[in-house]
Design an enzyme around this catalytic site. Structure first.
Site, PDB file in Angstrom:
ATOM      1  N   LYS A  80     -10.339  -7.441   3.332  1.00 40.23           N
ATOM      2  CA  LYS A  80     -10.522  -6.090   3.874  1.00 40.23           C
ATOM      3  C   LYS A  80     -11.502  -5.263   3.049  1.00 40.23           C
ATOM      4  O   LYS A  80     -12.004  -4.243   3.525  1.00 40.23           O
ATOM      5  CB  LYS A  80      -9.184  -5.364   3.974  1.00 40.23           C
ATOM      6  N   ARG A 128      -8.461   5.608   6.688  1.00 42.16           N
ATOM      7  CA  ARG A 128      -7.669   5.180   7.849  1.00 42.16           C
ATOM      8  C   ARG A 128      -6.215   5.598   7.684  1.00 42.16           C
ATOM      9  O   ARG A 128      -5.601   6.175   8.595  1.00 42.16           O
ATOM     10  CB  ARG A 128      -7.737   3.658   8.023  1.00 42.16           C
ATOM     11  N   ARG A 129      -5.644   5.292   6.524  1.00 39.31           N
ATOM     12  CA  ARG A 129      -4.240   5.630   6.301  1.00 39.31           C
ATOM     13  C   ARG A 129      -4.023   7.139   6.283  1.00 39.31           C
ATOM     14  O   ARG A 129      -3.001   7.628   6.770  1.00 39.31           O
ATOM     15  CB  ARG A 129      -3.752   5.008   4.992  1.00 39.31           C
TER      16      ARG A 129
END
Length: 328
Positions: A80, A128-129
Site C-alpha cells: 500500500k 483516507r482514514r
C-alpha cells in the site's frame, strides 16, 4: 550474488517483522541464509504529516536506491506504500498471499467508532482514514499522528487519545498483545487502501535466475490479480497512495469483485463503485453490467485485472472523483 541473500528493509519493528516472514520462507525455498539489511527511508526520519510530505514513494525511494546500488539483493515493501509507477531496472518478483486487509479501531473500553462521544480524540495520519472517521462519526476530533504501532497503542492506553485506527495486518504481523479493545471495520462498509494487507517483494531486472525462481515460489496469483486491479484504480485516478480513496478486490465464485471509493477530505462526500468481472481465457466479461467485453492481450490475467481497475477508475472520474482528489 554471494551465498548469503541480503534483504533490504525499513528499520521499523513492523517492517522488520514482515521482512522476517519473507526471509524465513525464502531460506526454506533456497536453502541459503537470508540477512536483513536495515535501511532508513525518508518516511522514517521526516516526522511531518504524511499529507504534507506526500505519499509518492516516501517509504520506498531510499530502499530502491540501495537495491539499484547493490547494497542488497531484494526488498520487502508494504504494497500500500508503493507508487504505482515501477522504476526502470526494478521488478515486483513476488506478491505473497495477503493477510487481513481490514482496518481496526483500538479503544480502551471497546466503544465502537460510531458510538464515541462528541469530542473524543481519534488518531490517524492517513487522509483516507481521516475522511472515513469524519464520515462515520462527525462529532469526534481527528488527531493527525505518526509513529509505530506500539507508540500509537500507548497513546490510547495513557488516555492521550480515545482511539486509533490501525491496519489489522500490522497488528497480526507484529503479534501485538494489548489489553486494549478492538473493533474490526468490515470491508463492505469501510474499504481500505489499494494493496493493504499485501507485501511486495522487489528485485532488479538483472537479478540471477535462481533468485528470481525462488522468489516466484513466494508469489500468490490470487493476491497479485486482486492488488493489480486495486492499484490500477489508483493509477487511473492519477492520485498518490496517500489520497483519500480506497479499493479492495477479491476473487469469488462469481469472478473478481472490486469495491472502490473516493472521499472528500471532510468525509462529506463519498463516490462508490462496486462491480464484479469474470476473468476468463484472457477476457474480462462484466458480470451483469450489459456493457460488453474488453479483450485482454493473450490470456494474461494481470492485464485483464489492470483493464478492470482502470475501467473502475474511469467510472469514478465520470462521477466527479477528480474534484475530491489532490494531484501529485
Amino acid at each position: 550474488m554471494s551465498t548469503v541473500i541480503r534483504l533490504g528493509t525499513r528499520r521499523s519493528a513492523l517492517a522488520q517483522a514482515q521482512s522476517g516472514h519473507v526471509a524465513a520462507a525464502l531460506e526454506e525455498i533456497s536453502g541459503r541464509p537470508v540477512q536483513l539489511v536495515p535501511i532508513v527511508s525518508e518516511g522514517d526520519t521526516n516526522r511531518a504529516s504524511l499529507s504534507e510530505i506526500g505519499g509518492q514513494g516516501v517509504f520506498a525511494t531510499r530502499l530502491r536506491e540501495a537495491l539499484l546500488r547493490g547494497e542488497c539483493d531484494l526488498l520487502v515493501h508494504s504494497l500500500k506504500d508503493l507508487p504505482t509507477a515501477q522504476p526502470t531496472g526494478l521488478v515486483i518478483a513476488a506478491t505473497p498471499k495477503r493477510v487481513d486487509a481490514r482496518d481496526v479501531v483500538i479503544t480502551r473500553d471497546g466503544t465502537g467508532l460510531a458510538e464515541l462521544p462528541a469530542g473524543s480524540r481519534v488518531g490517524t495520519g492517513a487522509p483516507r482514514r481521516i475522511a472515513q472517521v469524519r464520515r462515520r462519526n462527525p462529532e469526534v476530533e481527528v488527531v493527525d499522528i505518526r509513529g509505530n504501532v506500539d507508540s500509537r497503542l500507548e497513546r490510547v492506553a495513557s488516555g492521550d487519545l480515545d482511539a486509533v485506527i490501525l491496519a489489522a495486518a500490522g497488528l497480526s504481523r507484529l503479534g501485538a498483545d494489548s489489553p486494549l479493545r478492538r473493533e474490526d471495520l468490515e470491508l463492505a462498509d469501510w474499504p481500505t487502501a489499494p494493496g493493504q494487507g499485501a507485501l511486495a517483494v522487489e528485485t532488479t531486472e538483472s537479478a540471477p535466475d535462481d533468485l528470481r525462481g525462488w522468489l516466484a515460489e513466494l508469489d500468490d496469483e490470487a493476491t497479485r490479480i486482486a492488488v493489480t486491479a486495486e492499484r490500477a484504480v489508483l493509477s487511473g485516478l492519477d492520485a498518490g497512495c496517500q489520497a483519500p480513496m480506497a479499493a479492495h478486490a477479491v476473487q469469488t465464485d462469481a469472478g473478481l469483485h472490486l469495491q472502490a471509493a473516493v472521499f472528500s477530505p471532510d468525509g462529506g462526500r463519498r463516490l462508490d463503485i462496486d462491480v464484479t468481472e469474470i476473468l476468463d481465457e484472457g477476457y474480462i466479461r462484466r458480470n451483469g453490467s450489459g456493457n460488453g467485453a474488453d479483450a485482454a492481450d493473450g490470456a494474461d490475467p494481470m492485464h485483464a485485472a489492470r483493464v478492470f481497475g482502470m475501467s473502475a477508475a474511469h467510472r469514478l472520474l465520470e462521477q466527479g472523483a477528480a474534484d475530491l482528489l489532490p494531484r501529485e
